[in-house]
Design a protein around this motif. Structure first.
Motif, PDB file in Angstrom:
ATOM      1  N   ALA A 294      -9.623  21.302   9.552  1.00  0.00           N
ATOM      2  CA  ALA A 294      -8.545  20.312   9.672  1.00  0.00           C
ATOM      3  C   ALA A 294      -7.208  21.001   9.917  1.00  0.00           C
ATOM      4  O   ALA A 294      -6.390  20.534  10.726  1.00  0.00           O
ATOM      5  CB  ALA A 294      -8.483  19.459   8.409  1.00  0.00           C
ATOM      6  N   LEU A 295      -6.961  22.135   9.244  1.00  0.00           N
ATOM      7  CA  LEU A 295      -5.729  22.884   9.475  1.00  0.00           C
ATOM      8  C   LEU A 295      -5.669  23.389  10.913  1.00  0.00           C
ATOM      9  O   LEU A 295      -4.602  23.365  11.549  1.00  0.00           O
ATOM     10  CB  LEU A 295      -5.630  24.066   8.506  1.00  0.00           C
ATOM     11  N   ASN A 296      -6.797  23.835  11.440  1.00  0.00           N
ATOM     12  CA  ASN A 296      -6.830  24.302  12.832  1.00  0.00           C
ATOM     13  C   ASN A 296      -6.416  23.207  13.798  1.00  0.00           C
ATOM     14  O   ASN A 296      -5.759  23.458  14.807  1.00  0.00           O
ATOM     15  CB  ASN A 296      -8.246  24.762  13.206  1.00  0.00           C
ATOM     16  N   ASP A 297      -6.803  21.978  13.486  1.00  0.00           N
ATOM     17  CA  ASP A 297      -6.614  20.866  14.420  1.00  0.00           C
ATOM     18  C   ASP A 297      -5.214  20.273  14.366  1.00  0.00           C
ATOM     19  O   ASP A 297      -4.832  19.524  15.268  1.00  0.00           O
ATOM     20  CB  ASP A 297      -7.662  19.793  14.131  1.00  0.00           C
ATOM     21  N   GLY A 298      -4.461  20.567  13.304  1.00  0.00           N
ATOM     22  CA  GLY A 298      -3.085  20.098  13.261  1.00  0.00           C
ATOM     23  C   GLY A 298      -2.789  19.134  12.133  1.00  0.00           C
ATOM     24  O   GLY A 298      -3.687  18.686  11.413  1.00  0.00           O
ATOM     25  N   PRO A 299      -1.512  18.773  11.958  1.00  0.00           N
ATOM     26  CA  PRO A 299      -1.079  17.948  10.826  1.00  0.00           C
ATOM     27  C   PRO A 299      -1.714  16.563  10.788  1.00  0.00           C
ATOM     28  O   PRO A 299      -1.993  16.035   9.722  1.00  0.00           O
ATOM     29  CB  PRO A 299       0.442  17.849  11.009  1.00  0.00           C
ATOM     30  N   GLN A 300      -1.976  15.964  11.964  1.00  0.00           N
ATOM     31  CA  GLN A 300      -2.571  14.632  11.972  1.00  0.00           C
ATOM     32  C   GLN A 300      -3.993  14.672  11.429  1.00  0.00           C
ATOM     33  O   GLN A 300      -4.424  13.783  10.688  1.00  0.00           O
ATOM     34  CB  GLN A 300      -2.571  14.054  13.397  1.00  0.00           C
ATOM     35  N   SER A 301      -4.741  15.730  11.757  1.00  0.00           N
ATOM     36  CA  SER A 301      -6.115  15.860  11.264  1.00  0.00           C
ATOM     37  C   SER A 301      -6.141  16.060   9.754  1.00  0.00           C
ATOM     38  O   SER A 301      -7.013  15.520   9.063  1.00  0.00           O
ATOM     39  CB  SER A 301      -6.828  17.030  11.948  1.00  0.00           C
ATOM     40  N   LEU A 302      -5.212  16.849   9.245  1.00  0.00           N
ATOM     41  CA  LEU A 302      -5.161  17.051   7.800  1.00  0.00           C
ATOM     42  C   LEU A 302      -4.850  15.739   7.091  1.00  0.00           C
ATOM     43  O   LEU A 302      -5.451  15.414   6.052  1.00  0.00           O
ATOM     44  CB  LEU A 302      -4.113  18.112   7.442  1.00  0.00           C
ATOM     45  N   LEU A 303      -3.921  14.966   7.650  1.00  0.00           N
ATOM     46  CA  LEU A 303      -3.582  13.664   7.068  1.00  0.00           C
ATOM     47  C   LEU A 303      -4.779  12.712   7.148  1.00  0.00           C
ATOM     48  O   LEU A 303      -5.089  12.010   6.173  1.00  0.00           O
ATOM     49  CB  LEU A 303      -2.383  13.066   7.806  1.00  0.00           C
ATOM     50  N   GLU A 304      -5.460  12.694   8.294  1.00  0.00           N
ATOM     51  CA  GLU A 304      -6.628  11.825   8.442  1.00  0.00           C
ATOM     52  C   GLU A 304      -7.738  12.236   7.481  1.00  0.00           C
ATOM     53  O   GLU A 304      -8.452  11.381   6.938  1.00  0.00           O
ATOM     54  CB  GLU A 304      -7.138  11.860   9.884  1.00  0.00           C
ATOM     55  N   GLN A 305      -7.909  13.553   7.259  1.00  0.00           N
ATOM     56  CA  GLN A 305      -8.928  14.002   6.313  1.00  0.00           C
ATOM     57  C   GLN A 305      -8.607  13.508   4.905  1.00  0.00           C
ATOM     58  O   GLN A 305      -9.493  13.068   4.172  1.00  0.00           O
ATOM     59  CB  GLN A 305      -9.044  15.527   6.319  1.00  0.00           C
ATOM     60  N   LYS A 306      -7.343  13.555   4.547  1.00  0.00           N
ATOM     61  CA  LYS A 306      -6.923  13.062   3.237  1.00  0.00           C
ATOM     62  C   LYS A 306      -7.248  11.575   3.092  1.00  0.00           C
ATOM     63  O   LYS A 306      -7.822  11.145   2.077  1.00  0.00           O
ATOM     64  CB  LYS A 306      -5.421  13.301   3.048  1.00  0.00           C
ATOM     65  N   HIS A 307      -6.900  10.785   4.097  1.00  0.00           N
ATOM     66  CA  HIS A 307      -7.158   9.345   4.048  1.00  0.00           C
ATOM     67  C   HIS A 307      -8.657   9.033   4.048  1.00  0.00           C
ATOM     68  O   HIS A 307      -9.112   8.107   3.358  1.00  0.00           O
ATOM     69  CB  HIS A 307      -6.489   8.655   5.239  1.00  0.00           C
ATOM     70  N   THR A 308      -9.422   9.814   4.818  1.00  0.00           N
ATOM     71  CA  THR A 308     -10.870   9.595   4.879  1.00  0.00           C
ATOM     72  C   THR A 308     -11.517   9.867   3.535  1.00  0.00           C
ATOM     73  O   THR A 308     -12.371   9.099   3.062  1.00  0.00           O
ATOM     74  CB  THR A 308     -11.495  10.485   5.970  1.00  0.00           C
ATOM     75  N   LEU A 309     -11.138  10.958   2.892  1.00  0.00           N
ATOM     76  CA  LEU A 309     -11.680  11.271   1.571  1.00  0.00           C
ATOM     77  C   LEU A 309     -11.348  10.161   0.571  1.00  0.00           C
ATOM     78  O   LEU A 309     -12.189   9.758  -0.235  1.00  0.00           O
ATOM     79  CB  LEU A 309     -11.130  12.613   1.076  1.00  0.00           C
ATOM     80  N   GLN A 310     -10.120   9.664   0.633  1.00  0.00           N
ATOM     81  CA  GLN A 310      -9.720   8.571  -0.262  1.00  0.00           C
ATOM     82  C   GLN A 310     -10.608   7.352  -0.055  1.00  0.00           C
ATOM     83  O   GLN A 310     -11.103   6.747  -1.019  1.00  0.00           O
ATOM     84  CB  GLN A 310      -8.251   8.198  -0.001  1.00  0.00           C
ATOM     85  N   ALA A 311     -10.819   6.993   1.202  1.00  0.00           N
ATOM     86  CA  ALA A 311     -11.596   5.785   1.504  1.00  0.00           C
ATOM     87  C   ALA A 311     -13.054   5.942   1.077  1.00  0.00           C
ATOM     88  O   ALA A 311     -13.649   5.026   0.497  1.00  0.00           O
ATOM     89  CB  ALA A 311     -11.517   5.477   3.006  1.00  0.00           C
ATOM     90  N   VAL A 312     -13.640   7.104   1.354  1.00  0.00           N
ATOM     91  CA  VAL A 312     -15.056   7.323   1.044  1.00  0.00           C
ATOM     92  C   VAL A 312     -15.295   7.359  -0.457  1.00  0.00           C
ATOM     93  O   VAL A 312     -16.254   6.759  -0.975  1.00  0.00           O
ATOM     94  CB  VAL A 312     -15.551   8.617   1.715  1.00  0.00           C
ATOM     95  N   LEU A 313     -14.435   8.030  -1.196  1.00  0.00           N
ATOM     96  CA  LEU A 313     -14.655   8.187  -2.638  1.00  0.00           C
ATOM     97  C   LEU A 313     -14.576   6.859  -3.383  1.00  0.00           C
ATOM     98  O   LEU A 313     -15.132   6.725  -4.472  1.00  0.00           O
ATOM     99  CB  LEU A 313     -13.648   9.184  -3.212  1.00  0.00           C
ATOM    100  N   GLN A 314     -13.906   5.877  -2.801  1.00  0.00           N
ATOM    101  CA  GLN A 314     -13.831   4.562  -3.435  1.00  0.00           C
ATOM    102  C   GLN A 314     -15.175   3.834  -3.443  1.00  0.00           C
ATOM    103  O   GLN A 314     -15.345   2.825  -4.138  1.00  0.00           O
ATOM    104  CB  GLN A 314     -12.784   3.703  -2.718  1.00  0.00           C
ATOM    105  N   SER A 315     -16.150   4.359  -2.686  1.00  0.00           N
ATOM    106  CA  SER A 315     -17.445   3.685  -2.570  1.00  0.00           C
ATOM    107  C   SER A 315     -18.434   4.085  -3.657  1.00  0.00           C
ATOM    108  O   SER A 315     -19.522   3.520  -3.721  1.00  0.00           O
ATOM    109  CB  SER A 315     -18.062   4.007  -1.193  1.00  0.00           C
ATOM    110  N   PHE A 316     -18.082   5.044  -4.503  1.00  0.00           N
ATOM    111  CA  PHE A 316     -19.007   5.524  -5.531  1.00  0.00           C
ATOM    112  C   PHE A 316     -18.646   4.935  -6.895  1.00  0.00           C
ATOM    113  O   PHE A 316     -17.519   4.514  -7.131  1.00  0.00           O
ATOM    114  CB  PHE A 316     -18.965   7.049  -5.600  1.00  0.00           C
ATOM    115  N   ASN A 317     -19.655   4.937  -7.801  1.00  0.00           N
ATOM    116  CA  ASN A 317     -19.458   4.437  -9.162  1.00  0.00           C
ATOM    117  C   ASN A 317     -19.141   5.603 -10.092  1.00  0.00           C
ATOM    118  O   ASN A 317     -19.971   6.486 -10.277  1.00  0.00           O
ATOM    119  CB  ASN A 317     -20.730   3.737  -9.665  1.00  0.00           C
ATOM    120  N   TYR A 318     -17.958   5.572 -10.686  1.00  0.00           N
ATOM    121  CA  TYR A 318     -17.535   6.653 -11.564  1.00  0.00           C
ATOM    122  C   TYR A 318     -17.306   6.125 -12.971  1.00  0.00           C
ATOM    123  O   TYR A 318     -16.884   4.989 -13.164  1.00  0.00           O
ATOM    124  CB  TYR A 318     -16.236   7.294 -11.051  1.00  0.00           C
ATOM    125  N   GLY A 319     -17.551   6.969 -13.948  1.00  0.00           N
ATOM    126  CA  GLY A 319     -17.281   6.594 -15.335  1.00  0.00           C
ATOM    127  C   GLY A 319     -18.051   7.463 -16.301  1.00  0.00           C
ATOM    128  O   GLY A 319     -18.990   8.169 -15.927  1.00  0.00           O
TER     129      GLY A 319
END
Length: 467
Positions: A294-319
């Motif tokens: 993501a760092l190689n690809d530039g600031p937009q990719s790093l930001l998109e990776q951050k948002h993607t991780l946020q969205a995906v992790l919301q799909s799991f059951n934690y506790g």
């Protein structure tokens, strides 16, 4: 009563469920979610885990894995899986790739696979020791295409909101050139007309081509639907023939309403079973992240990776987990975030890579801790691909790495760029950006793999289950 009720297949499934419930009640079954976007190293991690547990489980190799350090690991082996309708993870092919005289990375996963490792060990204390001096932990792992993981957030969207989010993404300057044929054709598309299957198919194919271009030319991971990239057994199925389209008069039998119905069918028939069958019963989770690409690809990719991780992790059951929850409502009670391929930078820079990942997932990690989940972040390489090498340049000592760049013949001594230790915005980005090199796996010595902190990862994820 239906004569099929007690068929052999149904009885086998009941036996498997009963056995798994018994193992859960004795805390002898752990379902580990190996989570990661495409290219994060899930297949290599599972392969390395099996290799190190089955044939390389010694103190020199796994010094921070307590069951090995204490001489309590008796043996581990792959055992027949309980899910008879899912292909078995192809460990022989994957390990052959890594142990070849010219080693290479295993092929990316194209379908669901599963694998179970039985770990036989001497019990240390507690109830288990009174029952038996030895015990067995069954570690179940699921491997799947990272592209399919990205579909999980779609369950919370309707067609209109999904279309708006995807089109906004495709229209960004960084990505629009790769999607231009689709975007140009979409401008001429009349969504209010009656259904024209050939036009819908043509536009859907252009959209799929745009997704494939973005996957091959950028590090953008948020590409939906994932099955258009890796269709699996849905190759050429009509359920995949949809694309984003901005909302219009949603009249009955219009092309727009037809696309919306296909979107909902995809959610119901493809994503929901995938989620219910493989993402609702995990006990522990490893999240592998390739931050350097993501760092190689530039600031937009790093930001998109951050948002993607946020969205995906919301799909799991934690506790926080306990016996009752493990039996009837399993929740993930430990999560390890791992910046994978950390040996693509030198030893001192690996701390920065781990800190950067910690910053990327900070909000999610805080929410998980609030719910009683144990969190750890580290830099790791499940399969090592470089060696540390110090060279002198005048009076200065430079900490370099030495390895064979991917798809090249010559070995290289390389000084990696200095990675940031926190999330940086476009205004903070270095003028010349980042250029981290991808390396092939190191040749094996005596048929063995090397790693960086795999034993730390195993100790955090399952060490407490092997007491």
């Amino acid at each position: 009563m239906s004569p099929n009720l007690f068929s052999h297949a149904n009885l086998d499934k009941l036996k498997q469920k009963a056995q798994k419930t018994l193992n859960r009640s004795l805390d002898q079954h752990v379902k580990l979610a190996v989570t990661g976007l495409s290219g994060s190293g899930k297949t290599a991690f599972i392969t390395a885990l099996v290799k190190h547990l089955t044939t390389q489980s010694n103190k020199q190799n796994l010094p921070f894995f307590d069951v090995v350090k204490d001489d309590r690991l008796i043996a581990a082996k792959q055992v027949p899986q309980s899910a008879l309708d899912i292909p078995t993870f192809d460990y022989p092919s994957a390990i052959n790739c890594l142990l070849n005289s010219e080693p290479n990375w295993p092929e990316s996963t194209k379908r669901i696979n599963t694998l179970t490792i039985a770990i036989r060990y001497e019990t240390k204390h507690g109830l288990k020791q009174h029952v038996s001096p030895q015990s067995t932990l069954y570690l179940e792992l699921i491997d799947y295409p990272g592209e399919w993981l990205i579909d999980l957030p779609m369950l919370e969207q309707d067609y209109a909101s999904w279309s708006e989010s995807m089109l906004s993404l495709l229209e960004k300057p960084e990505y629009s050139e790769y999607a231009q044929p689709f975007l140009s054709e979409l401008e001429q598309f009349n969504s209010e007309e009656n259904i024209h299957e050939q036009a819908l198919k043509q536009l859907s194919n252009l959209y799929t081509q745009a997704l494939k271009q973005l996957k091959s030319q950028t590090q953008l991971a948020y590409l939906q639907p994932g099955r258009q990239l890796i269709p699996g057994d849905l190759e050429d199925a009509p359920i995949l023939l949809f694309f984003p389209c901005r909302e219009s008069n949603d009249k009955e039998n219009s092309q727009y309403s037809h696309l919306a119905s296909r979107f909902e069918a995809y959610k119901k028939q493809v994503i929901t079973p995938f989620y219910k069958n493989y993402f609702c019963e995990f006990d522990r989770q490893l999240v592998l992240v390739d931050v350097m690409s993501a760092l190689n690809d530039g600031p937009q990719s790093l930001l998109e990776q951050k948002h993607t991780l946020q969205a995906v992790l919301q799909s799991f059951n934690y506790g926080r987990s306990n016996l009752i929850k493990r039996l009837f409502s399993p929740k993930i009670d430990k999560v390890l975030f791992a910046a994978n391929k950390c040996d693509h930078v030198n030893g001192t820079q690996q701390v920065a890579i781990a800190q950067l990942l910690h910053d990327l997932v900070g909000e999610q990690a805080n929410d998980m801790r609030f719910n009683g989940v144990q969190i750890e972040t580290m830099a790791m390489s499940s399969v090592q691909s470089t060696l540390a090498k110090r060279i002198k340049e005048g009076d200065k000592a430079l900490d370099c790495i030495y390895g064979k760049p991917l798809n090249e013949d010559e070995w290289l001594t390389y000084l990696p760029p200095e990675p940031p230790n926190h999330f940086i915005t476009q205004s903070q980005w270095p003028t010349h950006g980042f250029e981290f090199i991808s390396f092939a796996p190191l040749p094996s010595a005596k048929g063995e793999l090397t790693h960086t902190r795999l034993d730390h990862a195993l100790q955090f994820l399952i060490g407490d289950k092997l007491q």
